[in-house]
Every structure is written in C-alpha cells, then in structure tokens.
Design a protein around this motif. Structure first.
Motif, mmCIF file in Angstrom:
data_model
loop_
_atom_site.group_PDB
_atom_site.id
_atom_site.type_symbol
_atom_site.label_atom_id
_atom_site.label_comp_id
_atom_site.label_asym_id
_atom_site.label_seq_id
_atom_site.Cartn_x
_atom_site.Cartn_y
_atom_site.Cartn_z
ATOM 1 N N ILE A 35 0.843 -1.203 0.000
ATOM 2 C CA ILE A 35 0.000 0.000 0.000
ATOM 3 C C ILE A 35 0.881 1.257 0.000
ATOM 4 C CG2 ILE A 35 -1.770 1.312 1.241
ATOM 5 C CD1 ILE A 35 -2.755 -1.439 2.376
ATOM 6 N N TYR A 52 -7.087 6.517 4.977
ATOM 7 C CA TYR A 52 -7.275 5.467 5.990
ATOM 8 C C TYR A 52 -5.959 5.249 6.732
ATOM 9 C CZ TYR A 52 -11.518 4.148 3.463
ATOM 10 O OH TYR A 52 -12.747 4.156 2.864
ATOM 11 N N MET A 53 -4.908 5.061 5.927
ATOM 12 C CA MET A 53 -3.616 4.725 6.495
ATOM 13 C C MET A 53 -3.105 5.836 7.410
ATOM 14 S SD MET A 53 -0.727 3.180 4.134
ATOM 15 C CE MET A 53 0.465 2.024 4.745
ATOM 16 N N LYS A 57 -6.421 3.930 10.424
ATOM 17 C CA LYS A 57 -7.572 3.030 10.212
ATOM 18 C C LYS A 57 -7.186 1.927 9.225
ATOM 19 C CE LYS A 57 -10.731 6.183 11.800
ATOM 20 N NZ LYS A 57 -10.915 6.107 13.237
ATOM 21 N N LEU A 58 -7.994 0.878 9.157
ATOM 22 C CA LEU A 58 -7.731 -0.171 8.179
ATOM 23 C C LEU A 58 -8.266 0.233 6.813
ATOM 24 C CD1 LEU A 58 -8.580 -3.463 10.134
ATOM 25 C CD2 LEU A 58 -6.349 -2.392 9.747
ATOM 26 N N VAL A 59 -7.539 -0.138 5.793
ATOM 27 C CA VAL A 59 -7.980 0.067 4.411
ATOM 28 C C VAL A 59 -9.125 -0.935 4.168
ATOM 29 C CG1 VAL A 59 -7.163 -0.177 2.021
ATOM 30 C CG2 VAL A 59 -5.677 0.871 3.747
ATOM 31 N N VAL A 64 -7.613 -4.765 0.082
ATOM 32 C CA VAL A 64 -6.480 -5.623 0.480
ATOM 33 C C VAL A 64 -6.667 -7.072 0.026
ATOM 34 C CG1 VAL A 64 -5.297 -4.439 2.331
ATOM 35 C CG2 VAL A 64 -7.410 -5.549 2.817
ATOM 36 N N PHE A 86 -1.521 -9.337 6.939
ATOM 37 C CA PHE A 86 -2.752 -9.848 6.333
ATOM 38 C C PHE A 86 -2.924 -11.287 6.793
ATOM 39 C CE2 PHE A 86 -5.388 -12.077 3.359
ATOM 40 C CZ PHE A 86 -6.343 -11.159 2.970
ATOM 41 N N MET A 120 7.642 2.408 18.651
ATOM 42 C CA MET A 120 7.246 3.115 17.423
ATOM 43 C C MET A 120 7.898 4.476 17.313
ATOM 44 S SD MET A 120 5.420 0.996 16.010
ATOM 45 C CE MET A 120 3.850 0.935 15.204
ATOM 46 N N ARG A 123 11.258 4.073 15.642
ATOM 47 C CA ARG A 123 11.391 3.420 14.335
ATOM 48 C C ARG A 123 11.728 4.443 13.252
ATOM 49 N NH1 ARG A 123 7.049 -0.509 11.717
ATOM 50 N NH2 ARG A 123 5.602 1.150 12.291
ATOM 51 N N PHE A 137 17.314 -0.052 19.015
ATOM 52 C CA PHE A 137 17.395 -1.509 18.935
ATOM 53 C C PHE A 137 17.916 -2.045 17.608
ATOM 54 C CE2 PHE A 137 13.597 -0.542 21.674
ATOM 55 C CZ PHE A 137 14.273 -0.714 22.870
ATOM 56 N N ASP A 196 14.957 -8.040 22.587
ATOM 57 C CA ASP A 196 16.069 -8.179 21.670
ATOM 58 C C ASP A 196 15.566 -8.948 20.439
ATOM 59 O OD1 ASP A 196 19.253 -8.173 21.639
ATOM 60 O OD2 ASP A 196 18.534 -10.071 20.797
ATOM 61 N N VAL A 197 15.912 -8.447 19.250
ATOM 62 C CA VAL A 197 15.393 -9.058 18.022
ATOM 63 C C VAL A 197 15.837 -10.530 17.915
ATOM 64 C CG1 VAL A 197 15.423 -8.940 15.491
ATOM 65 C CG2 VAL A 197 15.289 -6.828 16.827
HETATM 66 P P1 AP5 Z 1 1.595 -2.139 8.302
HETATM 67 O O1 AP5 Z 1 2.713 -1.589 7.554
HETATM 68 O O2 AP5 Z 1 1.292 -3.624 8.161
HETATM 69 O O3 AP5 Z 1 1.826 -1.722 9.812
HETATM 70 P P2 AP5 Z 1 1.574 -2.486 11.177
HETATM 71 O O4 AP5 Z 1 0.944 -3.820 11.242
HETATM 72 O O5 AP5 Z 1 0.843 -1.454 11.923
HETATM 73 O O6 AP5 Z 1 2.924 -2.976 11.570
HETATM 74 P P3 AP5 Z 1 4.241 -2.189 11.572
HETATM 75 O O7 AP5 Z 1 4.946 -2.280 10.285
HETATM 76 O O8 AP5 Z 1 4.023 -0.820 12.137
HETATM 77 O O9 AP5 Z 1 4.974 -3.022 12.697
HETATM 78 P P4 AP5 Z 1 5.639 -4.441 12.714
HETATM 79 O O10 AP5 Z 1 4.857 -5.342 13.632
HETATM 80 O O11 AP5 Z 1 5.941 -4.963 11.347
HETATM 81 O O12 AP5 Z 1 6.943 -4.031 13.484
HETATM 82 P P5 AP5 Z 1 8.425 -3.815 12.964
HETATM 83 O O13 AP5 Z 1 9.052 -5.128 12.693
HETATM 84 O O14 AP5 Z 1 8.475 -2.765 11.937
HETATM 85 O O15 AP5 Z 1 0.236 -1.387 7.967
HETATM 86 C C1 AP5 Z 1 0.161 0.006 7.937
HETATM 87 C C2 AP5 Z 1 -1.244 0.425 7.543
HETATM 88 O O16 AP5 Z 1 -1.577 -0.132 6.256
HETATM 89 C C3 AP5 Z 1 -2.355 -0.043 8.462
HETATM 90 O O17 AP5 Z 1 -2.511 0.795 9.582
HETATM 91 C C4 AP5 Z 1 -3.548 -0.001 7.490
HETATM 92 O O18 AP5 Z 1 -4.003 1.302 7.281
HETATM 93 C C5 AP5 Z 1 -2.944 -0.510 6.189
HETATM 94 N N1 AP5 Z 1 -3.051 -1.973 6.056
HETATM 95 C C6 AP5 Z 1 -2.007 -2.854 5.948
HETATM 96 N N2 AP5 Z 1 -2.463 -4.117 5.853
HETATM 97 C C7 AP5 Z 1 -3.808 -4.045 5.925
HETATM 98 C C8 AP5 Z 1 -4.849 -5.007 5.902
HETATM 99 N N3 AP5 Z 1 -4.593 -6.324 5.804
HETATM 100 N N4 AP5 Z 1 -6.132 -4.573 5.996
HETATM 101 C C9 AP5 Z 1 -6.416 -3.262 6.078
HETATM 102 N N5 AP5 Z 1 -5.483 -2.291 6.109
HETATM 103 C C10 AP5 Z 1 -4.197 -2.679 6.036
HETATM 104 O O19 AP5 Z 1 9.026 -3.276 14.345
HETATM 105 C C11 AP5 Z 1 8.688 -2.004 14.861
HETATM 106 C C12 AP5 Z 1 9.954 -1.311 15.406
HETATM 107 O O20 AP5 Z 1 10.468 -2.055 16.525
HETATM 108 C C13 AP5 Z 1 11.102 -1.287 14.378
HETATM 109 O O21 AP5 Z 1 11.779 -0.063 14.531
HETATM 110 C C14 AP5 Z 1 11.994 -2.481 14.748
HETATM 111 O O22 AP5 Z 1 13.357 -2.254 14.408
HETATM 112 C C15 AP5 Z 1 11.805 -2.542 16.281
HETATM 113 N N6 AP5 Z 1 11.829 -3.911 16.763
HETATM 114 C C16 AP5 Z 1 11.326 -5.014 16.152
HETATM 115 N N7 AP5 Z 1 11.512 -6.125 16.919
HETATM 116 C C17 AP5 Z 1 12.124 -5.670 18.059
HETATM 117 C C18 AP5 Z 1 12.553 -6.343 19.258
HETATM 118 N N8 AP5 Z 1 12.394 -7.650 19.459
HETATM 119 N N9 AP5 Z 1 13.121 -5.585 20.191
HETATM 120 C C19 AP5 Z 1 13.285 -4.244 20.036
HETATM 121 N N10 AP5 Z 1 12.896 -3.565 18.929
HETATM 122 C C20 AP5 Z 1 12.323 -4.272 17.953
#
Ligand code: AP5
Length: 210
Positions: A35, A52-53, A57-59, A64, A86, A120, A123, A137, A196-197
């Motif tokens: 997206i 939405y994004m 909100k969810l798209v 999707v 998804f 967040m 990030r 991190f 920790d990742v």
């Molecule tokens: P999307 O991009 O999917 O965002 P999200 O699910 O909100 O997830 P994020 O990417 O924000 O987080 P993540 O869990 O992947 O974490 P990350 O690994 O980056 O969706 C964005 C938008 O698109 C939605 O709000 C919606 O509008 C739309 N959308 C998408 N899919 C949709 C669907 N199916 N239906 C409807 N709408 C949809 O990690 C986060 C941070 O933490 C990073 O900086 C990372 O380096 C750090 N980190 C990760 N793991 C660790 C750890 N273990 N310890 C410390 N730090 C860590």
C-alpha cells in the motif's frame, strides 16, 4: 511453508518476517509495504488508501483482499510465503480460506501496548527501499542512512504517538479476534516478543519447528 505473522502494530512482525524469509527462502508479502508503494507512485489504489492509512484506520477489506489474491498467484509463492499484516479482519481471513490456501502456522507475536508505543517512536524507515531500523534496537551503520541502499531514513507518518494509539485500538477491536479464529483451526502459535530481536527470532523459529 505458508505462514501468517499476526500481532499488534509495531510488535515486530515485519522484522521477524524479513528474517524468516531469508532463513526459509520464501517471499514476505507485506500489505502495508504494498500500500505504501502504491501511495508513493500515486496509483488509484494508493490514493484510495491514503486517508485510511494516515489516520491509523484499516484500508477497506475488498482493496487488500484484491491485492493478496493477485500477489499469491505469482510464481514465487508456489513454495510458500509469509503474510505480514494480512489478514487483519475476520472477513479477510475468510477470504483467504476461500482461496483454498492451506496455511501451516499463524505466528502471534505478543508485545504489550506500552512497549509498542515506546518502540514506534524510535522506528525509522528508508524512504527509498522501505527497510526498517530503530534508533536504539536496530541502528543503521551511519545515522540517518540506509545500510542497504544509502537512502534517507525517515519517521513514518503513522508512527506519530496519537496515530499509534488509534492503530492499537483498531488492532484490539478488529484484528485480535483472529487469534481465536486460528486457534480453532489449530494453527496458532504464540511467541512472546522479547526486547532483543535475536531472542525473539529464536522463539519464532522454535515455534514453527524450524
Ligand atoms: P503495516 O505496515 O502492516 O503496519 P503495522 O501492522 O501497523 O505494523 P508495523 O509495520 O508498524 O509493525 P511491525 O509489527 O511490522 O513491526 P516492525 O518489525 O516494523 O500497515 C500500515 C497500515 O496499512 C495499516 O494501519 C492499514 O491502514 C494498512 N493496512 C495494511 N495491511 C492491511 C490489511 N490487511 N487490511 C487493512 N489495512 C491494512 O518493528 C517495529 C519497530 O520495533 C522497528 O523499529 C523495529 O526495528 C523494532 N523492533 C522489532 N523487533 C524488536 C525487538 N524484538 N526488540 C526491540 N525492537 C524491535
């Protein structure tokens, strides 16, 4: 292997999906990234998804579901894939079931809301290739510069604390019920996200016997 990464926004789904993708040699499909790409290139779908994004909100489901149907039909998905972000609603999960795709595991990454709000704010993402970093991190070698493509690292618009709170609310209301949905199907594995990742990755791999 066919996997789904489930979890709250910022739980680390994308980070784990990227690692598993390399380890298992299967593609990651992130609806969020698809997206964001559409938004950047100004396609009709991108324009529709933008508001939405940006509001957290969810798209709409039909948008999707269409994206996923098209993407899963591609050749590189034949030996498996990781769905990151998804399904996010029950109708999306039902649509996936109706596509006749047998998912092996749904990995539920559990992280508290409090930790998420903290994570967040740190990030940063590459505006060119989308790679994800964290100020504490997961630092890039040179501050503000992507290790992979030398692009500039920026904060995502929807990572503003107020929008993160809205995204968490939407998650609890619309996405969390998927845990029970997949538990009933016997596919849910729960991973407690660590600070920790690498620690999280160890638990993730163990949960799917990889
Ligand atoms: P999307 O991009 O999917 O965002 P999200 O699910 O909100 O997830 P994020 O990417 O924000 O987080 P993540 O869990 O992947 O974490 P990350 O690994 O980056 O969706 C964005 C938008 O698109 C939605 O709000 C919606 O509008 C739309 N959308 C998408 N899919 C949709 C669907 N199916 N239906 C409807 N709408 C949809 O990690 C986060 C941070 O933490 C990073 O900086 C990372 O380096 C750090 N980190 C990760 N793991 C660790 C750890 N273990 N310890 C410390 N730090 C860590």
């Amino acid at each position: 292997m066919k996997l789904i990464m489930l979890g709250a926004p910022g739980a680390g789904k994308g980070t784990q999906a990227e690692i598993l993708s390399e380890r298992l040699s299967i593609p990651t499909i992130s609806t969020g990234n698809i997206i964001r790409e559409a938004l950047k290139s100004g396609t009709e779908m991108g324009v529709r998804a933008k508001s939405y994004m940006e509001q957290g909100k969810l798209v709409p489901d039909e948008v999707v579901i269409g994206i996923i149907r098209e993407r899963l039909a591609k050749d590189d998905c034949k030996n498996g894939f990781i769905l990151d972000g998804f399904p996010r609603t029950i109708p999306q999960a039902e649509a996936l079931d109706n596509m006749g795709i047998a998912i092996d595991f749904v990995i539920d990454l559990e992280v508290s809301d409090e930790t998420i709000v903290q994570r967040m704010s740190g990030r940063r993402v590459c505006e060119a290739c989308g790679a994800s970093y964290h100020l504490l991190f997961k630092k890039s070698a040179v501050e503000g510069v992507c290790d992979k493509c030398s692009g500039t690292l920026v904060q995502r618009k929807d990572d503003h604390p107020d929008t993160v709170k809205e995204r968490l609310k939407v998650y609890h209301e619309q996405t969390e019920p998927l845990k029970a949905y997949y538990e009933k199907q016997g596919k849910l594995v729960v991973v407690q996200g660590q600070n920790d990742v690498e620690d999280t990755t160890r638990l993730t791999l163990a949960s799917i016997g990889a």
